[in-house]
Write an enzyme that holds these catalytic residues in place. Structure first.
Site, PDB file in Angstrom:
ATOM      1  N   GLU A   1       4.714  -3.794  12.055  1.00  0.00           N
ATOM      2  CA  GLU A   1       3.620  -2.830  11.926  1.00  0.00           C
ATOM      3  C   GLU A   1       2.491  -3.563  11.232  1.00  0.00           C
ATOM      4  O   GLU A   1       2.656  -4.035  10.110  1.00  0.00           O
ATOM      5  CB  GLU A   1       4.051  -1.616  11.097  1.00  0.00           C
ATOM      6  CG  GLU A   1       4.986  -0.685  11.840  1.00  0.00           C
ATOM      7  CD  GLU A   1       4.411  -0.129  13.117  1.00  0.00           C
ATOM      8  OE1 GLU A   1       3.164  -0.070  13.260  1.00  0.00           O
ATOM      9  OE2 GLU A   1       5.203   0.233  14.005  1.00  0.00           O
TER      10      GLU A   1
ATOM     11  N   GLU B   1       9.130   2.954  14.388  1.00  0.00           N
ATOM     12  CA  GLU B   1       9.783   3.306  13.137  1.00  0.00           C
ATOM     13  C   GLU B   1       9.899   4.824  13.054  1.00  0.00           C
ATOM     14  O   GLU B   1       9.184   5.545  13.732  1.00  0.00           O
ATOM     15  CB  GLU B   1       8.932   2.849  11.948  1.00  0.00           C
ATOM     16  CG  GLU B   1       8.613   1.382  11.953  1.00  0.00           C
ATOM     17  CD  GLU B   1       8.048   0.919  10.621  1.00  0.00           C
ATOM     18  OE1 GLU B   1       6.840   1.042  10.421  1.00  0.00           O
ATOM     19  OE2 GLU B   1       8.846   0.457   9.787  1.00  0.00           O
TER      20      GLU B   1
ATOM     21  N   CYS C   1      -3.079   1.428   6.931  1.00  0.00           N
ATOM     22  CA  CYS C   1      -3.296   0.870   8.265  1.00  0.00           C
ATOM     23  C   CYS C   1      -3.680   1.971   9.242  1.00  0.00           C
ATOM     24  O   CYS C   1      -4.178   1.702  10.320  1.00  0.00           O
ATOM     25  CB  CYS C   1      -2.085   0.093   8.741  1.00  0.00           C
ATOM     26  SG  CYS C   1      -0.609   1.059   8.767  1.00  0.00           S
TER      27      CYS C   1
ATOM     28  N   ASN D   1       0.792  -1.237   0.000  1.00  0.00           N
ATOM     29  CA  ASN D   1       0.000   0.000   0.000  1.00  0.00           C
ATOM     30  C   ASN D   1       0.823   1.285   0.000  1.00  0.00           C
ATOM     31  O   ASN D   1       0.297   2.340  -0.316  1.00  0.00           O
ATOM     32  CB  ASN D   1      -1.001  -0.003   1.161  1.00  0.00           C
ATOM     33  CG  ASN D   1      -0.337  -0.011   2.501  1.00  0.00           C
ATOM     34  OD1 ASN D   1       0.776  -0.520   2.652  1.00  0.00           O
ATOM     35  ND2 ASN D   1      -0.981   0.543   3.499  1.00  0.00           N
TER      36      ASN D   1
HETATM   37  C1  UN1 Z   1       0.307   7.312   6.799  1.00  0.00           C
HETATM   38  O1  UN1 Z   1      -0.842   7.229   7.208  1.00  0.00           O
HETATM   39  O2  UN1 Z   1       0.787   8.395   6.418  1.00  0.00           O
HETATM   40  O3  UN1 Z   1       0.731   0.638   6.064  1.00  0.00           O
HETATM   41  C2  UN1 Z   1       1.238   6.186   6.743  1.00  0.00           C
HETATM   42  C3  UN1 Z   1       0.304   1.728   6.451  1.00  0.00           C
HETATM   43  C4  UN1 Z   1       1.154   2.495   7.408  1.00  0.00           C
HETATM   44  C5  UN1 Z   1       1.606   3.786   6.848  1.00  0.00           C
HETATM   45  C6  UN1 Z   1       0.609   4.867   7.008  1.00  0.00           C
HETATM   46  N1  UN1 Z   1       2.283   1.703   7.793  1.00  0.00           N
HETATM   47  O4  UN1 Z   1      -0.762   2.148   6.050  1.00  0.00           O
END
Ligand code: UN1
Length: 478
Positions: free
Chosen positions: A247, A459, A281, A149
């Protein structure tokens, strides 16, 4: 069709079975062919990273700075082209694709600076004549496994600190989006990384990912993806006494209080729930609204949603691109059915739509009359689907917000300092947003969550050092 893009193992580009990278906005458009690494090639990549570690771990800060800086400059100079590649392979809009590319450049720039700021501590021992030094050393071979993503930003925020702190890398990007990963590795190699410091192994999780996870020479493993995969990877890593950083999912709440500026609240929800097609996420998927303003909120939401332009990611007027692939789209549709079966009321969207090109287009969906026990309020859907849950007051809103197995991001729209302050302190999430969407974060500060959302050190920003280095305490009697 051009030659398949190869993997990078120990400084050599190596061919392998080629798989097509398909544009989700137009499935007749093949972005390119990309080699899938075998298990044997993956083991060779790990061996190469291990062999390259002693020299790279002793490279000077200036050498590392120069590589990261050059990578940042090239990414920025090519932001239109790379952003377009990103949108073509993943399906987020061109504006989002270019924005994400700029973010990747900024991340390399940040860690280029960090390479020049490596520090330790010198302090007296409790024993006379003894000195103590505390330093950070790289971990060794780091395995990096990234999701589809964020095809360039997530690789950037794992690769940049890994290299900055002197680790060598085996990098497996998501099988669906090898294009940006390949471009990034090509940039870093030409930026001056010695052979073997960065190895690229594209392909399937079951082959390439599993080989990395099972290999005891991988000293640290950083992963962004699903909870079940993360849990399996953590279990194997525990057996090997390996450091992990995970994550995973989210079911992020966004609270709208009666005292909120409704336009701000609606902007936050439209962005947080539906931009990037809800495939973040950090997306807002539970919208917790005080019942006094529920009607007004739903009216404004449905009005705004009616004007959202869903379509081909590469067309400039598109606001929401396609879902990433057929299996994700069918899953989203399944959840639309589940929500209706559970008694939630679909107030807008949810249907698959067709456009001029064959793609995976779905109208963003909003459910009302939800409760927090419904599956659509508990399970991560990873699509443009949000559930509105009405509550009687702030206290109930907070308790619903926290009643989830996840804890990544939590947002609130309010003009009350008291409620904003209380929410910041009491939301059980790694990141809290006041009058801002739950998604869309800065690159220079820690990123991560609690409960099933995250495991291990944070992170991004300076906190990345916690994962990518290990601490040494040295005593000297002088
Ligand atoms: C964001 O919301 O700017 O996989 C980053 C994901 C997260 C990154 C989101 N690790 O959606």
């Amino acid at each position: 069709m051009s030659e398949p893009k190869p993997n990078l193992v120990g400084g050599d580009w190596v061919a392998g079975d080629a798989a097509p990278n398909i544009n989700p906005s137009d499935t007749t458009d093949i972005v390119g062919l990309y080699a899938r690494a075998s298990a044997a090639q993956t083991r060779m990549a790990i061996d190469a990273a291990k062999a390259a570690f002693p020299a790279w771990s002793r490279s000077t800060p200036l050498e590392r700075h120069a590589v990261l800086r050059a990578a940042s400059d090239e990414i920025l100079a090519r932001k239109e082209e790379l952003g377009q590649l990103l949108s073509r392979e993943e399906g987020k809009t061109l504006a989002e694709g270019i924005g994400e590319t700029v973010r990747a450049a900024q991340i390399f720039d940040f860690f280029a600076g960090e390479a020049l700021r490596l520090t330790g501590e010198v302090l007296p021992s409790i024993r006379p004549g003894v000195g103590v030094e505390i330093t950070r050393e790289p971990m060794g071979v780091v395995g990096i496994i990234t999701p589809w993503n964020f095809p360039i930003a997530i690789p950037a925020w794992k690769l940049a600190p890994a290299l900055c702190y002197g680790n060598t890398v085996v990098f497996k990007p998501a099988d669906l989006v090898p294009g940006c990963a390949w471009a990034l590795v090509d940039i870093l190699r030409r930026a001056g990384l010695p052979d073997g410091v960065l190895n690229l192994v594209m392909g399937r999780g079951s082959v390439v990912g599993q080989t990395i996870v099972d290999n005891p020479d991988v000293a640290a493993l950083t992963f962004t993806g699903s909870v079940p995969t993360g849990a399996a990877l953590a279990a194997k890593s525990a057996q090997l006494m390996r450091k992990v950083q995970l994550e995973m999912g989210g079911k992020n709440p966004f609270v709208v209080l009666a005292d909120a500026d409704l336009d701000v609240a609606v902007d936050c929800v439209i962005n947080g729930a539906f931009f990037s097609t809800g495939q973040r996420c950090t997306a807002s998927s539970r919208i917790i609204v005080e019942e006094a303003i529920e009607g007004a909120f739903l009216d404004k939401m449905t009005e705004r949603m009616a004007g959202l332009r869903v379509g081909n990611a590469l067309e400039p007027e598109t606001q929401i691109g396609p879902v990433v692939d057929e299996s994700q789209l069918s899953q989203n549709e399944k959840y639309i059915e589940i929500g209706q079966d559970e008694g939630a009321r679909l107030v807008a969207g949810g249907e698959r739509v067709s456009r001029d090109t064959e793609g995976y287009f779905q109208m963003p969906a909003l459910f009302a009359d939800c409760n927090n026990q419904m599956r659509i309020a508990r399970e991560e859907i990873f699509g443009p689907v949000a559930a509105v849950i009405a509550v009687k007051d702030y206290d109930e809103a907070l308790s619903v917000a926290n009643d989830t197995e996840f804890g990544l991001s939590a947002g609130i729209a309010t003009t009350s300092l008291k409620h904003a302050t209380h929410f910041k302190r009491n939301a059980e999430a790694g990141m809290v947003m006041v009058n801002l969407p739950t998604a869309g974060v800065d690159f220079h500060v820690p990123f991560g969550g609690r409960k099933a959302s995250s495991h291990g050190p944070r992170e991004q920003g300076r906190y990345a050092a916690e994962f990518f280095t290990t601490v040494k305490t040295a005593y000297t009697m002088a």
